[in-house]
Design an enzyme around this catalytic site. Structure first.
Site, short mmCIF file in Angstrom:
data_model
loop_
_atom_site.label_atom_id
_atom_site.label_comp_id
_atom_site.label_asym_id
_atom_site.label_seq_id
_atom_site.Cartn_x
_atom_site.Cartn_y
_atom_site.Cartn_z
N ASP A 98 20.76 -19.86 26.89
CA ASP A 98 21.96 -20.15 26.52
C ASP A 98 22.12 -19.60 25.28
OD1 ASP A 98 24.74 -21.29 25.98
OD2 ASP A 98 23.80 -22.92 27.47
N ASP A 194 27.78 -18.50 25.36
CA ASP A 194 28.55 -19.76 24.85
C ASP A 194 29.85 -19.28 24.11
OD1 ASP A 194 28.55 -22.66 24.39
OD2 ASP A 194 28.59 -22.33 22.26
N GLU A 249 30.78 -17.26 28.77
CA GLU A 249 31.52 -18.70 28.83
C GLU A 249 33.08 -18.40 28.58
OE1 GLU A 249 32.24 -23.42 27.63
OE2 GLU A 249 31.56 -21.87 26.27
N HIS A 318 27.41 -29.31 32.15
CA HIS A 318 27.31 -30.38 31.21
C HIS A 318 28.53 -30.66 30.65
CE1 HIS A 318 26.98 -26.60 29.20
NE2 HIS A 318 27.14 -27.35 27.93
N ASP A 319 29.65 -29.99 30.59
CA ASP A 319 30.89 -30.30 29.75
C ASP A 319 31.86 -31.03 30.72
OD1 ASP A 319 29.74 -28.83 27.53
OD2 ASP A 319 30.66 -27.11 28.19
C1 NOJ Z 1 30.47 -24.85 24.99
C2 NOJ Z 1 29.37 -25.68 25.50
O1 NOJ Z 1 29.02 -25.48 26.82
C3 NOJ Z 1 29.51 -26.94 24.79
O2 NOJ Z 1 28.66 -27.74 25.30
C4 NOJ Z 1 29.65 -26.94 23.44
O3 NOJ Z 1 30.08 -28.26 22.87
C5 NOJ Z 1 30.67 -25.79 22.86
N1 NOJ Z 1 30.71 -24.63 23.61
C6 NOJ Z 1 30.27 -25.58 21.42
O4 NOJ Z 1 29.24 -24.74 21.37
#
Ligand code: NOJ
Length: 538
Positions: A98, A194, A249, A318-319
């Site tokens: 990541d 990210d 992402e 995970h989000d």
């Molecule tokens: C996306 C990530 O998946 C998330 O977990 C994170 O809090 C934010 N970007 C900030 O890096």
């Protein structure tokens, strides 16, 4: 379309903090990942995406990096990393890391320097202003924090401890490119990148008719004109030089824009994660969610990509809360809905990603007390909304549904102490359902969700049609059925997933051979609750 190794692969996302702890400190570690590689290989996984394991004060569980070239203490050492990578490669699997490039931790030495004085050579590595814009941070509260020592504000789109790097400064960009190359040369096989669409900002105020202290400013910080130039440079300077895979992402990107992001001609990444499908279900609007809106979005992406681009397929990460609890039914039809959802997304065109625990149908967690939550976004959400007078009960109801901690409870390996995750006190409570919902129980059961995932992975690898075939939506009378065909070189496969808890009339009109289903007994003329079937059509 070019055939590549990553198009034929299945990816498994590991949130190492919650995967497997071998040191007994209650936090998952790299040796834990190494220990579980046979499990992943046995499932048919080809690529592992590892969430951030870099040195970090862990305000946002590693998405706040304080040293890009070191491993966080909780997860082990660089030797552990090297051993893990070697073990991954020796099994014929690959590893993607990541990459957090939009911001660093406020504990990064670069920020310490930047903050030390206005004329420090690294001052301009971050974004400093005398007068801040009126933006709200993505995690709540203002997006700028005042530094009394140097009398200026610094920018942070997320928490105040995640400081935005100044991508306008070429020194910053090239330093990051060097760091990325360093990891590639160490042997990693690619990256999930990210928050990639926030690198460029439009530093102007948002309209603020109500005169608030700060306002949501998504359009000033997302997909701003000029972003593609940064991404193009990174592709040309780094990514393109190696045989790696990259996944950006990229929230807010729409299907009609995918060409500049991922097409073979001009894309900056191999794949992106778009969030549009998940936006069909949001916060407290779950009453509005329906299979029709999901079909509309996913079908649009399949059609837009076909022939020009390849994309990722995912249900969970995970989000997000667990899909068996949001889109499925984690009570009466737990097993059926977890498998029906799996079939629905997994067999489309693209590279499928599985998030840890998804393969055993892990569910949202019944935390009742705000003190049980660990996620900084959840805690900020609670704090700022309480400050604005939103009642505690109302907030807890929302948090229970949407908190990212729903997906971050420890992996459930068995029914013993701490679900086999750790000998110590886990950093976040377990989901109490580990007593019956765990890997060990499912490994022994032919009908389990885990066994279904294994069969599905095997199927995807056995039919070229499921890899390269064109996807076509099949319109049926039942609105809650998601059905599509895949077609490639005289082969046609049909995937039918009923995503509701009622029954519906349906019969296969063509002749077909059943390849996979999630019910042991079924009737020719109807689909049972959350029933899914895959047919090879004649
Ligand atoms: C996306 C990530 O998946 C998330 O977990 C994170 O809090 C934010 N970007 C900030 O890096």
């Amino acid at each position: 379309m070019k055939k590549t190794w990553w198009k034929e692969a299945v990816v498994y996302q590991i949130y190492a903090r919650s995967f497997k702890d071998t040191s007994g400190d209650g936090i998952g570690d790299l040796n834990g990942v190494t220990e579980k590689l046979d499990y992943l290989q046995n499932m048919g996984i080809d690529i592992i995406w590892l969430c951030p394991m870099y040195k970090s004060p862990n305000v946002d569980n590693g998405y706040d990096v304080s040293d890009y070239r070191a491993i966080m203490d909780e997860m082990g050492t660089m030797e552990d990393f090297d051993r893990m990578l070697k073990e991954i490669h020796s099994r014929g699997m690959k590893l993607i890391l990541d990459l957090v490039l939009n911001h660093t931790s406020d504990q990064h030495p670069w920020f310490h320097e930047s903050k030390s004085s206005r004329d420090n050579p690294k001052r301009d590595w971050y974004v400093w202003r005398d007068k801040p814009t009126n933006w709200e941070s993505i995690f709540g509260g203002p997006a700028w924090t005042f530094d009394p020592k140097t009398n200026q504000y610094y920018l942070h789109l997320y928490t105040k401890n995640q400081v935005d790097l100044n991508w306008e400064n070429p020194e910053v960009r090239y330093e990051l490119y060097d760091m990325i190359k360093w990891w590639i040369e160490k042997g990693v096989d690619g990256f999930r990148v990210d928050a990639i669409n926030h690198l460029k900002k439009d530093y102007t105020d948002m309209p603020n008719p109500e005169g608030k202290n700060y306002v949501p400013a998504w359009e000033k910080m997302t997909n701003v004109e000029g972003l593609q130039d940064f991404l193009e440079e990174m592709r040309d300077e780094v990514f393109e030089k190696y045989d790696i895979v990259t996944v950006g992402e990229a929230n807010s990107v729409k299907a009609h824009e995918l060409s500049e992001w991922i097409s073979e001609d001009e894309g900056k990444f191999d794949m992106i994660f778009h969030l549009e499908a998940h936006e069909t279900w949001d916060t407290d609007k779950d009453a509005d969610w329906n299979v029709g809106s999901l079909k509309e979005v996913l079908d649009r992406w399949q059609r837009s990509a076909h022939g020009i681009a390849w994309n990722s397929l995912y249900l969970e990460n995970h989000d997000r809360p667990r899909t068996v609890s949001t889109w499925g039914d984690d009570q009466e039809f737990w097993q059926e809905s977890a498998t029906a959802l799996a079939c629905m997304y997994f067999l489309m065109q693209g590279t499928p990603f599985i998030y840890q625990g998804q393969e055993i149908g892990m569910t949202n967690v019944p935390f009742d007390d705000i003190k049980m939550f660990r996620d900084v976004e959840t805690k900020n959400f609670y704090r700022y909304n309480r400050m604005h007078g939103v009642p505690h009960e109302e907030l807890m109801e929302t948090i229970k549904k949407i908190s990212r901690d729903n997906a971050r409870t420890p992996m459930q390996w068995n029914d013993r102490k701490n679900a086999g995750f750790s000998e110590g006190e886990p950093w976040i409570s377990l989901n109490p359902n580990y007593k019956w919902l765990n890997v060990e129980a499912q490994e022994m059961d032919e009908q389990s969700i885990l066994s279904f995932y294994k069969k599905m992975i095997f199927l995807r690898k056995s039919y070229k049609c499921l890899l390269y075939g064109e996807t076509e939506l099949a319109e049926l009378d039942c609105p809650d059925v998601y059905a599509y065909t895949r077609e490639f070189e005289n082969q046609r496969i049909m995937v039918v997933s009923h995503l509701d808890s009622d029954e519906c009339k349906w019969a296969l009109r063509a002749k077909g051979q059943l390849l996979l289903s999630n019910y042991q007994h079924f009737e020719e003329r109807k689909l049972q609750p959350f029933e899914t079937r895959v047919y090879l059509l004649e």
